[in-house]
Design a protein around this motif. Structure first.
Motif, short mmCIF file in Angstrom:
data_model
loop_
_atom_site.label_atom_id
_atom_site.label_comp_id
_atom_site.label_asym_id
_atom_site.label_seq_id
_atom_site.Cartn_x
_atom_site.Cartn_y
_atom_site.Cartn_z
N THR A 1 60.42 86.57 24.44
CA THR A 1 59.54 86.60 23.86
C THR A 1 58.35 86.38 25.01
N VAL A 2 58.06 85.67 26.60
CA VAL A 2 57.23 85.47 27.52
C VAL A 2 57.95 86.43 28.54
N ASP B 1 55.61 81.09 23.09
CA ASP B 1 56.65 79.79 23.66
C ASP B 1 56.36 79.61 24.72
N VAL C 1 59.53 77.40 25.68
CA VAL C 1 60.16 78.07 25.17
C VAL C 1 60.63 79.29 25.98
N ARG D 1 63.65 82.52 23.81
CA ARG D 1 63.80 82.83 23.29
C ARG D 1 63.63 83.92 23.27
N ALA E 1 65.79 78.32 23.34
CA ALA E 1 65.62 78.41 22.00
C ALA E 1 66.82 78.45 21.67
#
Length: 414
Positions: free
Chosen positions: A100-101, A121, A126, A128, A159
């Motif tokens: 996601t990042v 995130d 995190v 993920r 995560a």
């Protein structure tokens, strides 16, 4: 007219992520939505992607890729069908990304586009996966581990659901389809991070390390004498050494040597544990196995081999005879390759200081050996050779002169 005028372009991925983290942006990648291959070629872009349409800007040389989707068609990371046409949306393109990042974008006005929670995130530290499609590409396990190493000092964690997904991928045999060149490419990049140990720890957590680098994986749980290794566990020690090497040197060769210096402890006979007599020589075949399998460059192999073979002697230099020190200099090819010898000394320092409670200790051995090499190398071996009455005497005359020079530099040596 500029090459991008009228195009719907978006800055994507690492450049957006790193800017939000306050880190230096190394490179800029863009996605183009609503355009075709011909349109970009007509604007002067140079196509470089073979498997999917990626182009270089005619002036900046930044990468521009047409928005695309991917569909899994076969095992491994080559087994994809790529679909790119003007109808693919930015959100569809971001959905195929790994984390996601990394699925963040900015439009031409600098507005953030975040369809999958990447900003949250980033703020929560995190890593993920974006979607279940993560499981379709085993390279993503390596990338996840590499990003964990890159952002370890920022407190990033993986995560739980992402770690579970990587374990399922390993169990399904996906990592077995990885080609050696790609494994080494990701591993080399991870070795360049400030905390490279995290890369190997993540691979171990998901089971991939045992498949890709069993020689390293088996080091965990192998005991060492507590007198010399307060951390006891060999795997823990090697990770401390690796991170210390990253602290001491930017050189890939030094970091790889640190990683491999104790591989021989992984197959020490159980009946002599926690002693590891002979591990230096046992490690050489294991290093060769890793380097052959992953096609690792010779410069990394050579330093790893000489470090594995010689680190014990380097640590004990103050106890050695002058002749043994010369043997060490000869075995490490110090006279012909003094710069590599300095790399060896750095790797040995990392080994010494990569122990619990030793991180800030001095390592005089490196300075001592550096001075002794200088003293022995300063001799005019040509003159010594010319003074010999017979050619067969030359090697012994040079050896005797070098031993004398070493003794003169350190009068306490025998």
């Amino acid at each position: 007219m500029s090459a991008t005028e009228g195009l719907r372009t978006y800055l994507v991925g690492g450049a957006v992520r790193d800017r939000l983290l306050g880190r230096a942006v190394r490179e800029r990648d863009y996605v183009v939505v609503g355009a075709s291959v011909d349109e970009l070629l007509n604007r002067g872009f140079q196509q470089v992607g073979k498997d999917f349409p990626v182009f270089l800007h005619p002036e900046t040389k930044d990468e521009y890729a047409l928005a695309r989707t991917e569909r899994k068609t076969a095992p491994g990371y080559h087994g994809f069908a790529v679909h790119a046409d003007p109808g693919v949306t930015l959100e569809q393109d971001l959905l195929r990304r790994d984390l996601t990042v990394n699925a963040l974008a900015e439009d031409q006005r600098g507005e953030l586009i975040d369809p999958y929670g990447g900003l949250a995130d980033l703020q929560a530290r995190v890593l993920r996966h974006v979607s279940p499609a993560f499981a379709e590409d085993p390279v993503r396990i390596l990338r996840l581990a590499r990003f964990a190493a890159r952002f370890a000092d920022l407190g990033f964690r993986i995560a739980d659901e992402t770690l579970e997904l990587t374990r399922a991928m390993v169990a399904a045999g996906e990592v077995d389809a990885l080609v050696p060149d790609r494994v080494w490419q990701e591993m080399a990049r991870a070795l360049g991070e400030d905390r490279p140990s995290r890369f190997f720890e993540v691979l171990r957590e998901c089971g991939a390390l045992a498949r890709l680098l069993p020689e390293i994986d088996r080091l965990w749980g192998v005991p060492q004498p507590e007198k010399w290794h307060p951390e006891i566990d060999t795997g823990v020690h090697v990770m401390l050494v690796l991170d210390m090497a990253a602290r001491l040197s930017p050189d890939l060769e030094v970091r790889f040597a640190a990683l491999c210096h104790d591989l021989g402890k992984g197959n020490t006979p159980e009946d002599i544990l926690p002693s590891h007599h002979g591990h230096e020589e046992r490690g050489l075949a294991l290093i060769d196995g890793v380097c052959d399998r992953l096609r690792i460059p010779n410069r990394c192999r050579e330093l790893a081999r000489v470090t594995a073979a010689c680190h014990g002697l380097v640590h004990k230099v103050e106890e050695l005879r002058a002749g043994t020190i010369l043997d060490l200099l000869d075995r490490s090819d110090a006279f012909r390759r003094p710069e590599r010898f300095r790399q060896l000394l750095t790797a040995c320092e990392a080994d010494y200081r990569g122990r619990t409670g030793y991180a800030e200790r001095d390592y005089p051995q490196a300075r001592i050996l550096g001075r002794l090499l200088e003293a022995a190398a300063a001799l005019d071996v040509g003159a010594i050779a010319r003074a010999a009455s017979e050619p067969r005497l030359i090697p012994e005359r040079i050896r005797s002169a070098r031993i004398a020079a070493i003794k003169q530099a350190r009068p306490d040596l025998l």
